[in-house]
Enzyme design. Structure first.
Site, PDB file in Angstrom:
ATOM      1  CG  ASN A   8       3.888  -1.170   7.855  1.00 45.25           C
ATOM      2  OD1 ASN A   8       3.083  -0.352   8.535  1.00 45.25           O
ATOM      3  ND2 ASN A   8       4.644  -0.982   6.899  1.00 45.25           N
ATOM      4  CE  LYS A  10       3.077  -1.153   3.434  1.00 44.49           C
ATOM      5  NZ  LYS A  10       3.671  -1.218   2.344  1.00 44.49           N
ATOM      6  CG  HIS A  88       8.165   1.506   5.598  1.00 47.48           C
ATOM      7  ND1 HIS A  88       7.956   2.075   4.495  1.00 47.48           N
ATOM      8  CD2 HIS A  88       7.666   0.229   5.813  1.00 47.48           C
ATOM      9  CE1 HIS A  88       7.198   0.834   3.890  1.00 47.48           C
ATOM     10  NE2 HIS A  88       7.267  -0.281   4.573  1.00 47.48           N
ATOM     11  CD  GLU A  90       4.931   2.247   1.954  1.00 40.48           C
ATOM     12  OE1 GLU A  90       4.289   2.246   2.988  1.00 40.48           O
ATOM     13  OE2 GLU A  90       5.056   1.222   1.357  1.00 40.48           O
ATOM     14  CD  GLU A 158       9.684  -3.640   4.649  1.00 43.62           C
ATOM     15  OE1 GLU A 158       8.626  -4.545   4.805  1.00 43.62           O
ATOM     16  OE2 GLU A 158       9.574  -2.535   4.407  1.00 43.62           O
ATOM     17  N   GLY A 164       4.606  -4.305  -1.791  1.00 41.25           N
ATOM     18  CA  GLY A 164       3.205  -3.892  -2.334  1.00 41.25           C
ATOM     19  C   GLY A 164       3.077  -3.964  -3.897  1.00 41.25           C
ATOM     20  CB  SER A 196       5.178  -9.096  -2.229  1.00 42.52           C
ATOM     21  OG  SER A 196       5.054  -7.895  -2.743  1.00 42.52           O
TER      22      SER A 196
HETATM   23  P1  PGA Z   1       3.703  -5.261   1.615  1.00 47.81           P
HETATM   24  O1  PGA Z   1       4.248  -4.329   2.656  1.00 47.81           O
HETATM   25  O2  PGA Z   1       3.714  -6.535   2.221  1.00 47.81           O
HETATM   26  O3  PGA Z   1       2.371  -4.702   1.232  1.00 47.81           O
HETATM   27  O4  PGA Z   1       4.594  -5.455   0.442  1.00 47.81           O
HETATM   28  C1  PGA Z   1       5.464  -4.389   3.410  1.00 47.81           C
HETATM   29  C2  PGA Z   1       5.985  -3.333   3.966  1.00 47.81           C
HETATM   30  O5  PGA Z   1       6.290  -1.941   3.213  1.00 47.81           O
HETATM   31  O6  PGA Z   1       6.432  -3.233   5.171  1.00 47.81           O
END
Ligand code: PGA
Length: 234
Positions: A8, A10, A88, A90, A158, A164, A196
């Site tokens: 992903n 982003k 997601h 976000e 998640e 992140g 992460s």
């Molecule tokens: P990250 O993001 O691996 O940077 O923690 C995971 C995600 O948001 O899908």
């Protein structure tokens, strides 16, 4: 059932040239992997990238027409995109997506023949208040309301506090949450972990916590690191 390893990206990288570089790096290293690998770049790079299975990071909840800025599920399907991330945290946060909107998006995507990576997860506050399972159950019940065909569905657990932050979820807690999510859906639905993930912890999520795959953000922008994660699922 093959493990599913999803990149992903982003809102990264900031040019098509860089997107192609990362993508080609992943492509070279991913051949022969036992896991199914999917790369989800920003919409604007989807048509430039070929040679690996592609996913989109979101989709609009209407079919087509007068929806300025919308990208429909059928458009993605016609671009040979196979997967779409829906719900997601976000997108829930910054695009104000509700469980109801997410439910419509999942139906649109499945109706158009796309496979779905449906994201669920609790905040730090909900976790501390002991509400994790209530939150997960609500997101799953509402997100999947009136959906009968689960054959195209994958769920990514998640924990929001782990995304992140470098504060990845422990193997034991991940296993508990994955088992709980698994108890709510048919056995053929793959349950992924995200938050992460790096090559040092990725194998444990698959082999010890029992995840059927990983949704990888930051670490998927480094082709070498992402290839190590892909291989750790073998
Ligand atoms: P990250 O993001 O691996 O940077 O923690 C995971 C995600 O948001 O899908």
């Amino acid at each position: 059932m093959k493990n599913l390893i999803v990149a992903n990206w982003k809102m990264n990288p900031d040019s098509q040239k860089k997107a192609e570089e990362i993508f080609n790096g992943i492509k070279n290293g991913a051949s022969g992997a036992g896991a199914e690998v999917v790369v989800c770049p920003p919409f604007v790079y989807l048509s430039a990238l070929r040679g690996l299975v592609l996913g989109a990071q979101n989709v609009f909840y209407k079919e087509g027409g007068a929806f300025t800025s919308g990208i429909s599920a059928v458009m993605l399907k016609n671009l040979d995109v196979k997967y779409v991330i829906i719900g997601h945290s976000e997108s829930r946060r910054y695009l104000k997506e509700t469980d109801e909107i997410i439910n419509i998006k999942i139906k649109e995507a499945i109706g158009a023949g796309l496979k779905v990576i449906f994201c669920v997860g609790e905040t730090k506050e909900q976790r501390l208040a002991g509400e994790k399972n209530i939150v997960l159950e609500k997101q799953i019940k509402l997100g999947l309301q009136n959906i009968e065909d689960y054959s195209k569905l994958n769920i990514a657990y998640e924990p929001i506090w782990a995304i992140g932050t470098g504060d990845n979820c422990s193997v034991r807690e991940t296993q508990e949450s994955i088992d709980f999510v698994r108890s709510l859906v048919p056995a053929n639905v793959r349950i992924l972990y995200g938050g992460s993930v790096k090559s040092e912890n990725s194998g444990d999520y698959i082999k010890k916590a029992g995840a059927n795959g990983l949704l990888v953000g930051g670490a998927s922008l480094d082709a070498e690191e992402f290839i190590k994660i892909i291989k750790s699922a073998d």
